[in-house]
Write an enzyme that holds these catalytic residues in place. Sequence first.
Site, PDB file in Angstrom:
ATOM      1  N   LYS A 155      -2.266  -0.460  11.840  1.00  0.00           N
ATOM      2  CA  LYS A 155      -3.399   0.129  11.131  1.00  0.00           C
ATOM      3  C   LYS A 155      -4.593  -0.809  11.164  1.00  0.00           C
ATOM      4  O   LYS A 155      -5.632  -0.513  10.606  1.00  0.00           O
ATOM      5  CB  LYS A 155      -2.988   0.437   9.689  1.00  0.00           C
ATOM      6  CG  LYS A 155      -1.885   1.485   9.644  1.00  0.00           C
ATOM      7  CD  LYS A 155      -1.414   1.774   8.239  1.00  0.00           C
ATOM      8  CE  LYS A 155      -0.281   2.789   8.258  1.00  0.00           C
ATOM      9  NZ  LYS A 155       0.957   2.313   8.895  1.00  0.00           N
ATOM     10  N   ILE A 170       0.845  -1.209   0.000  1.00  0.00           N
ATOM     11  CA  ILE A 170       0.000   0.000   0.000  1.00  0.00           C
ATOM     12  C   ILE A 170       0.877   1.256   0.000  1.00  0.00           C
ATOM     13  O   ILE A 170       1.848   1.344   0.753  1.00  0.00           O
ATOM     14  CB  ILE A 170      -0.910   0.037   1.253  1.00  0.00           C
ATOM     15  CG1 ILE A 170      -1.824  -1.187   1.275  1.00  0.00           C
ATOM     16  CG2 ILE A 170      -1.741   1.327   1.291  1.00  0.00           C
ATOM     17  CD1 ILE A 170      -2.636  -1.329   2.551  1.00  0.00           C
ATOM     18  N   HIS A 197       0.536   4.438   1.319  1.00  0.00           N
ATOM     19  CA  HIS A 197      -0.374   5.077   2.275  1.00  0.00           C
ATOM     20  C   HIS A 197      -0.471   6.578   2.014  1.00  0.00           C
ATOM     21  O   HIS A 197       0.523   7.214   1.641  1.00  0.00           O
ATOM     22  CB  HIS A 197       0.121   4.847   3.703  1.00  0.00           C
ATOM     23  CG  HIS A 197       0.003   3.421   4.143  1.00  0.00           C
ATOM     24  ND1 HIS A 197      -1.208   2.820   4.413  1.00  0.00           N
ATOM     25  CD2 HIS A 197       0.952   2.463   4.364  1.00  0.00           C
ATOM     26  CE1 HIS A 197      -1.005   1.561   4.779  1.00  0.00           C
ATOM     27  NE2 HIS A 197       0.287   1.310   4.747  1.00  0.00           N
ATOM     28  N   ARG A 250       7.973  -6.499  10.539  1.00  0.00           N
ATOM     29  CA  ARG A 250       8.301  -5.067  10.505  1.00  0.00           C
ATOM     30  C   ARG A 250       9.523  -4.825  11.385  1.00  0.00           C
ATOM     31  O   ARG A 250       9.547  -5.264  12.539  1.00  0.00           O
ATOM     32  CB  ARG A 250       7.132  -4.238  11.024  1.00  0.00           C
ATOM     33  CG  ARG A 250       5.797  -4.512  10.317  1.00  0.00           C
ATOM     34  CD  ARG A 250       4.677  -3.904  11.148  1.00  0.00           C
ATOM     35  NE  ARG A 250       3.344  -4.152  10.635  1.00  0.00           N
ATOM     36  CZ  ARG A 250       2.588  -5.221  10.955  1.00  0.00           C
ATOM     37  NH1 ARG A 250       3.079  -6.162  11.754  1.00  0.00           N
ATOM     38  NH2 ARG A 250       1.370  -5.346  10.482  1.00  0.00           N
ATOM     39  N   CYS A 265      -2.137 -20.348 -14.750  1.00  0.00           N
ATOM     40  CA  CYS A 265      -2.988 -19.606 -13.799  1.00  0.00           C
ATOM     41  C   CYS A 265      -2.822 -18.100 -14.003  1.00  0.00           C
ATOM     42  O   CYS A 265      -3.776 -17.341 -13.983  1.00  0.00           O
ATOM     43  CB  CYS A 265      -2.605 -19.922 -12.367  1.00  0.00           C
ATOM     44  SG  CYS A 265      -2.730 -21.634 -11.894  1.00  0.00           S
ATOM     45  N   CYS A 291       3.653 -25.705 -13.342  1.00  0.00           N
ATOM     46  CA  CYS A 291       4.710 -25.028 -14.106  1.00  0.00           C
ATOM     47  C   CYS A 291       6.087 -25.047 -13.453  1.00  0.00           C
ATOM     48  O   CYS A 291       7.076 -24.693 -14.090  1.00  0.00           O
ATOM     49  CB  CYS A 291       4.306 -23.584 -14.402  1.00  0.00           C
ATOM     50  SG  CYS A 291       4.089 -22.584 -12.923  1.00  0.00           S
TER      51      CYS A 291
HETATM   52  C1  LIG Z   1       3.340  -7.366   7.040  1.00  0.00           C
HETATM   53  C2  LIG Z   1       3.877  -6.028   6.595  1.00  0.00           C
HETATM   54  C3  LIG Z   1       3.069  -5.171   5.855  1.00  0.00           C
HETATM   55  C4  LIG Z   1       3.562  -3.926   5.459  1.00  0.00           C
HETATM   56  N1  LIG Z   1       2.788  -3.152   4.657  1.00  0.00           N
HETATM   57  C5  LIG Z   1       3.266  -1.964   4.225  1.00  0.00           C
HETATM   58  C6  LIG Z   1       2.474  -1.161   3.348  1.00  0.00           C
HETATM   59  O1  LIG Z   1       1.408  -1.564   2.899  1.00  0.00           O
HETATM   60  N2  LIG Z   1       2.945   0.058   2.991  1.00  0.00           N
HETATM   61  C7  LIG Z   1       4.142   0.535   3.460  1.00  0.00           C
HETATM   62  O2  LIG Z   1       4.464   1.663   3.147  1.00  0.00           O
HETATM   63  N3  LIG Z   1       4.938  -0.239   4.243  1.00  0.00           N
HETATM   64  C8  LIG Z   1       4.538  -1.465   4.619  1.00  0.00           C
HETATM   65  N4  LIG Z   1       5.320  -2.270   5.403  1.00  0.00           N
HETATM   66  C9  LIG Z   1       6.653  -1.798   5.762  1.00  0.00           C
HETATM   67  C10 LIG Z   1       7.654  -2.027   4.629  1.00  0.00           C
HETATM   68  O3  LIG Z   1       7.550  -3.334   4.111  1.00  0.00           O
HETATM   69  C11 LIG Z   1       9.063  -1.808   5.164  1.00  0.00           C
HETATM   70  O4  LIG Z   1       9.118  -0.537   5.769  1.00  0.00           O
HETATM   71  C12 LIG Z   1      10.120  -1.850   4.064  1.00  0.00           C
HETATM   72  O5  LIG Z   1       9.977  -2.992   3.256  1.00  0.00           O
HETATM   73  C13 LIG Z   1      11.496  -1.859   4.703  1.00  0.00           C
HETATM   74  O6  LIG Z   1      12.436  -1.961   3.673  1.00  0.00           O
HETATM   75  P1  LIG Z   1      13.982  -2.004   3.988  1.00  0.00           P
HETATM   76  O7  LIG Z   1      14.677  -1.900   2.692  1.00  0.00           O
HETATM   77  O8  LIG Z   1      14.295  -0.997   5.032  1.00  0.00           O
HETATM   78  O9  LIG Z   1      14.222  -3.430   4.656  1.00  0.00           O
HETATM   79  P2  LIG Z   1      14.476  -4.835   3.914  1.00  0.00           P
HETATM   80  O10 LIG Z   1      13.565  -5.005   2.781  1.00  0.00           O
HETATM   81  O11 LIG Z   1      14.464  -5.886   4.970  1.00  0.00           O
HETATM   82  O12 LIG Z   1      15.926  -4.678   3.326  1.00  0.00           O
HETATM   83  C14 LIG Z   1      17.077  -4.829   4.130  1.00  0.00           C
HETATM   84  C15 LIG Z   1      18.028  -5.741   3.397  1.00  0.00           C
HETATM   85  O13 LIG Z   1      19.265  -5.787   4.119  1.00  0.00           O
HETATM   86  C16 LIG Z   1      19.810  -7.070   3.925  1.00  0.00           C
HETATM   87  N5  LIG Z   1      20.825  -7.285   4.973  1.00  0.00           N
HETATM   88  C17 LIG Z   1      20.614  -7.439   6.288  1.00  0.00           C
HETATM   89  N6  LIG Z   1      21.798  -7.648   6.932  1.00  0.00           N
HETATM   90  C18 LIG Z   1      22.758  -7.600   5.975  1.00  0.00           C
HETATM   91  C19 LIG Z   1      24.176  -7.767   6.007  1.00  0.00           C
HETATM   92  N7  LIG Z   1      24.837  -8.025   7.151  1.00  0.00           N
HETATM   93  N8  LIG Z   1      24.873  -7.672   4.850  1.00  0.00           N
HETATM   94  C20 LIG Z   1      24.230  -7.429   3.667  1.00  0.00           C
HETATM   95  N9  LIG Z   1      22.872  -7.293   3.581  1.00  0.00           N
HETATM   96  C21 LIG Z   1      22.153  -7.370   4.728  1.00  0.00           C
HETATM   97  C22 LIG Z   1      18.600  -7.973   4.053  1.00  0.00           C
HETATM   98  O14 LIG Z   1      18.824  -9.245   3.481  1.00  0.00           O
HETATM   99  C23 LIG Z   1      17.537  -7.177   3.322  1.00  0.00           C
HETATM  100  O15 LIG Z   1      17.390  -7.544   1.974  1.00  0.00           O
HETATM  101  C24 LIG Z   1       4.872  -3.529   5.831  1.00  0.00           C
HETATM  102  C25 LIG Z   1       5.685  -4.401   6.541  1.00  0.00           C
HETATM  103  C26 LIG Z   1       5.211  -5.651   6.917  1.00  0.00           C
HETATM  104  C27 LIG Z   1       6.095  -6.604   7.632  1.00  0.00           C
END
Ligand SMILES: Cc1cc2nc3c(=O)[nH]c(=O)nc-3n(C[C@H](O)[C@H](O)[C@H](O)COP(=O)(O)OP(=O)(O)OC[C@H]3O[C@@H](n4cnc5c(N)ncnc54)[C@H](O)[C@@H]3O)c2cc1C
Length: 479
Positions: free
Chosen positions: A251, A49, A51, A312, A403, A441
Site C-alpha cells: 500500500k 490499521i 483497512h 508479512r 513518559c 522505569c
Molecule cells: C509491517 C506490517 C504492517 C502491517 N500492517 C497491517 C495493517 O495495518 N492492517 C492489517 O490489517 N494488517 C496489517 N499487517 C498484517 C497483519 O499484521 C497480519 O496479517 C497478522 O498479524 C497475521 O496474524 P497471524 O495470527 O496470522 O500471524 P502471527 O501473529 O504471526 O501468529 C502466528 C503465531 O503462531 C506461532 N507459531 C508459529 N509456529 C508455531 C509452532 N510450531 N507451534 C506453536 N506456535 C507456533 C507464532 O509464534 C505466532 O505467535 C501488517 C503486517 C506487517 C508485517
Amino acid sequence: MKTYDVAIIGAGVTGTSIARELARYKLDIALFEKEEELAFGVSKSNSGIIHPGIQNSPDSLKGRLCVQGNFLIRDLSKELNIDFKEVGELIVAFNEEEIRELLRLKKEAEVLGVPRLKIVDKTWLRQNEPNLNAEAVAALYAPTAGIISPYRLVYGLAENAVRNGVEIFTETKIENIIYSKPNFEILASKGLFRSRHVINSAGLFADEISKMLGIDYFKIRPRKGEEFILDKKKESLIHHLILPLPSKTSKGVIIIKTADGNPMIGPTAEDIEDKEDLSTSDSGFNKVLSSARRLIPSINDKDIIAYFAGLRPVAGDDFIINHENKAPGFINVAGIQSPGLTASPAIALLVANILKDNGLEIKKKFIFHAHRKGTIHLFQSPLLKIEKIIKKDPSYGDIVCRCEMVSAKEIKDAVKKGAKTMDGVKFRTRAQAGRCHGSFCATRIMKILAEERKILVTSVTKRGKGSEIVKEDRFCFQE
Ligand SMILES: Cc1cc2nc3c(=O)[nH]c(=O)nc-3n(C[C@H](O)[C@H](O)[C@H](O)COP(=O)(O)OP(=O)(O)OC[C@H]3O[C@@H](n4cnc5c(N)ncnc54)[C@H](O)[C@@H]3O)c2cc1C
C-alpha cells in the site's frame, strides 16, 4: 488423554480470533503458542490499521474478508472493550493521471462493498489536512478506515476466549502432527495432545506446520516492513491516515495515526528469506522518510523515537483458507499477510463455517460471555477521571512510567492477566513505550514482574528465554 474438538496452532490475531469465535459453541478447544506470550509473532509488529478494503482485487478472498472484517470489528471492539477509532483514510493524488487511478480504485472498492467513498478536492484537503503537501490535487476519502492497538486486540480476544472455556498453552511449540484417523496426534514441546480438528494459523511458519501432514503446495515468504514511530507531541500532525497510490506489492509508505496517539511512518515492503530477520536499516529509514515527506513535508527525523520491523507471511497474492481433504479435519489458514489484522474477525467466521461444512457438529453454548471488562489505562483517561480513579484506588497514583503515565497498579494487573515479560508489559500497558524507552522505569517494572510472578529478577526477560536482562542476582532494589 483428553481429545480436543479443535486444536489451534498459533496465538496471533488469526488464532485468537478463531478461538474466540469457536468459544461460542460446545467444543473443547486448545490454542497452542510457541512463544512465552501471545501476539509475539507478526501480530505485534504491524501498522494497526483497520483497512476499509480498497486496493484489493474484487475477486480476492482477502478483499472480501477485509471489507467484512472492517464491519465486524466495530461490534467486536465494543464487546471486548478495546479502543477502535474510525479515523478515515485519504489516498492522495498529485496529477490528472493519478486522479484517474483513484477513480479506478474507487470503482473496484465499490464492487467489494466499501461504503461512503468519495473523491475530495484540493480545497477539502487544505481544510481537513493542513499539513498535507500543497501540491496534492485530490484524494480518495474512505471514512470507514480505522485504527486499533493490534496487541490489545489479541489480548482481549484471548482473555474472552479463556473466559468462555478455551485452554491456552504458551511456550508449547508444535513439533509434529500425525493423522491417525479420525484424530490428530499433536507432538508438542510440552507433551502429546490429541484433537479431532486442527487449525493451522502459525503465521510465518504455517508452511512448516502444513508440511508435517505432507501438505506442501504453498511456501511462506517473509515480506519485511520497517516502521518508524514519532513522538506523541506530534499527535496532531495528521487527522486521517494518509496513503500514496499503492504499488503491486504494497500500500506504500503510510502516515499512520496509531491507537495510542504517536504518528508512525512506514512500512517498507522487501521480500527476504530469513523468517527471524527483524532488523531495520538506514536504507529502509531513508526510503520511508523521503516517501513520507512527499505526503507530509514537515515530518522531522528528530521526532522519530522508535522503530521496528515486521514480516508479512506471504504465500502468493491471496490468503489460503482451506480444508485439506488429504487430512480430513485439518484447515490451513495461511499467507495471512496484510490486511490480516482487519480481516481476522471475518476469517474466524469463515473457519467456523468450514468446520461445520466438514462434519464438526457445533451447537451454541447456553451462555456465551461476549463482553469483557475493560482495562483502565490512565493515558487514555481525561484528567478529571484520573483524579477519581486515584481517589478510589491510590495505587493508580504510583506512577512507574512517566513518559506514558503508567501506574504500578496497571503493571500488576497486566501481570495478573498474563504478561510474563518486559515486552508483554509494554504491549499491554505502554510502560517503556515512550521517549526514554524505559531508561527510567525498566528496573521498577522488573521488580514488579519478579514480585508478582514470584521469580528471581535474573529470570525476568525482555521477550522470553534467552533475553534475560540481568545476569547475576546482585540487583539492588532498595527504595
Ligand atoms: C509491517 C506490517 C504492517 C502491517 N500492517 C497491517 C495493517 O495495518 N492492517 C492489517 O490489517 N494488517 C496489517 N499487517 C498484517 C497483519 O499484521 C497480519 O496479517 C497478522 O498479524 C497475521 O496474524 P497471524 O495470527 O496470522 O500471524 P502471527 O501473529 O504471526 O501468529 C502466528 C503465531 O503462531 C506461532 N507459531 C508459529 N509456529 C508455531 C509452532 N510450531 N507451534 C506453536 N506456535 C507456533 C507464532 O509464534 C505466532 O505467535 C501488517 C503486517 C506487517 C508485517
